[in-house]
Design a protein around this motif. Structure first.
Motif, mmCIF file in Angstrom:
data_model
loop_
_atom_site.group_PDB
_atom_site.id
_atom_site.type_symbol
_atom_site.label_atom_id
_atom_site.label_comp_id
_atom_site.label_asym_id
_atom_site.label_seq_id
_atom_site.Cartn_x
_atom_site.Cartn_y
_atom_site.Cartn_z
ATOM 1 N N ILE A 5 0.871 -1.175 0.000
ATOM 2 C CA ILE A 5 0.000 0.000 0.000
ATOM 3 C C ILE A 5 0.906 1.222 0.000
ATOM 4 C CG2 ILE A 5 -1.636 1.358 1.360
ATOM 5 C CD1 ILE A 5 -2.837 -1.256 2.327
ATOM 6 N N ASP A 6 0.695 2.101 -0.951
ATOM 7 C CA ASP A 6 1.496 3.316 -1.042
ATOM 8 C C ASP A 6 1.047 4.348 -0.008
ATOM 9 O OD1 ASP A 6 3.468 4.972 -2.771
ATOM 10 O OD2 ASP A 6 1.702 6.269 -2.525
ATOM 11 N N HIS A 7 -0.264 4.536 0.113
ATOM 12 C CA HIS A 7 -0.805 5.477 1.090
ATOM 13 C C HIS A 7 -2.276 5.167 1.308
ATOM 14 C CE1 HIS A 7 -1.963 7.411 -2.717
ATOM 15 N NE2 HIS A 7 -2.974 7.928 -2.032
ATOM 16 N N VAL A 8 -2.826 5.764 2.343
ATOM 17 C CA VAL A 8 -4.260 5.704 2.606
ATOM 18 C C VAL A 8 -4.772 7.132 2.552
ATOM 19 C CG1 VAL A 8 -6.037 5.177 4.317
ATOM 20 C CG2 VAL A 8 -4.100 3.628 4.024
ATOM 21 N N GLN A 9 -5.857 7.337 1.814
ATOM 22 C CA GLN A 9 -6.470 8.656 1.687
ATOM 23 C C GLN A 9 -7.662 8.747 2.636
ATOM 24 O OE1 GLN A 9 -5.774 11.218 -0.734
ATOM 25 N NE2 GLN A 9 -7.349 12.510 0.148
ATOM 26 N N CYS A 45 -3.532 17.849 3.471
ATOM 27 C CA CYS A 45 -2.145 17.683 3.900
ATOM 28 C C CYS A 45 -1.803 16.195 3.957
ATOM 29 C CB CYS A 45 -1.882 18.365 5.240
ATOM 30 S SG CYS A 45 -3.233 18.329 6.417
ATOM 31 N N TRP A 46 -0.506 15.905 3.841
ATOM 32 C CA TRP A 46 -0.007 14.534 3.837
ATOM 33 C C TRP A 46 0.944 14.325 5.002
ATOM 34 C CZ3 TRP A 46 1.787 13.563 -1.918
ATOM 35 C CH2 TRP A 46 0.685 13.626 -2.770
ATOM 36 N N PHE A 47 0.930 13.097 5.543
ATOM 37 C CA PHE A 47 1.771 12.766 6.700
ATOM 38 C C PHE A 47 2.431 11.406 6.488
ATOM 39 C CE2 PHE A 47 -1.802 15.364 7.990
ATOM 40 C CZ PHE A 47 -1.149 16.438 8.568
ATOM 41 N N SER A 51 7.306 3.951 6.690
ATOM 42 C CA SER A 51 6.809 3.732 5.332
ATOM 43 C C SER A 51 5.303 3.987 5.205
ATOM 44 C CB SER A 51 7.128 2.302 4.884
ATOM 45 O OG SER A 51 6.438 1.381 5.705
ATOM 46 N N VAL A 52 4.663 4.390 6.282
ATOM 47 C CA VAL A 52 3.214 4.613 6.292
ATOM 48 C C VAL A 52 2.916 6.063 5.915
ATOM 49 C CG1 VAL A 52 1.142 4.657 7.738
ATOM 50 C CG2 VAL A 52 2.852 2.851 8.046
ATOM 51 N N GLN A 53 2.038 6.242 4.936
ATOM 52 C CA GLN A 53 1.596 7.582 4.565
ATOM 53 C C GLN A 53 0.084 7.684 4.682
ATOM 54 O OE1 GLN A 53 2.904 9.542 0.996
ATOM 55 N NE2 GLN A 53 4.800 8.353 0.934
ATOM 56 N N LEU A 54 -0.365 8.783 5.288
ATOM 57 C CA LEU A 54 -1.783 9.127 5.335
ATOM 58 C C LEU A 54 -1.946 10.451 4.608
ATOM 59 C CD1 LEU A 54 -2.744 8.313 9.031
ATOM 60 C CD2 LEU A 54 -3.146 6.931 7.002
ATOM 61 N N HIS A 55 -2.848 10.484 3.645
ATOM 62 C CA HIS A 55 -3.142 11.701 2.907
ATOM 63 C C HIS A 55 -4.531 12.165 3.322
ATOM 64 C CE1 HIS A 55 -0.306 10.469 -0.658
ATOM 65 N NE2 HIS A 55 0.309 10.506 0.505
#
Length: 122
Positions: A5-9, A45-47, A51-55
């Motif tokens: 998983i690249d990111h969660v929106q 905003c993105w955080f 390796s975990v990204q939340l957009h």
């Protein structure tokens, strides 16, 4: 093929960015990462943490999902929960997932967040 998983929106109402930054950076301990300029113009905003990204993206007529949520794996979950509670965040423990300790909370705009840690096996 899917590798990760690249990111969660997650969605947020317009104008909530400062409140979200305070929560995701100061409370959760994530780092804000810059959005590409063409996307930054849309707000949000993105955080990142490791390796975990939340957009967090702006959604017109925003309504927080009641059930949908990211599941974020943490280490030393009791200490992490205490960190959140010390900062005024409500933590709700749930013991129904075998082999894991976990709790839920909400971000300032009502997005549900799950935090979990596998328990050691005997």
């Amino acid at each position: 093929m899917i590798a990760a998983i690249d990111h969660v929106q997650l969605a947020a109402p317009a104008g909530a960015e400062d409140e979200l930054r305070a929560f995701y950076v100061d409370v959760l301990g994530m780092a804000e990462i810059p959005k590409p300029p063409v996307l930054a113009a849309r707000g949000g905003c993105w955080f990142r943490a490791g390796s975990v990204q939340l957009h967090l993206g702006v959604e017109n007529e925003f309504r927080a999902a009641r059930k949908a949520h990211p599941g974020l794996r943490v280490t030393d979950i009791e200490a992490y929960a205490a960190r959140l509670e010390a900062r005024g965040v409500r933590v709700t423990w749930d013991d129904t997932l075998p082999g894991h300790l976990r709790f839920y909370t909400q971000d300032p705009v009502g997005n549900r967040l799950e935090f979990l840690e596998p328990t050691p096996t005997a």
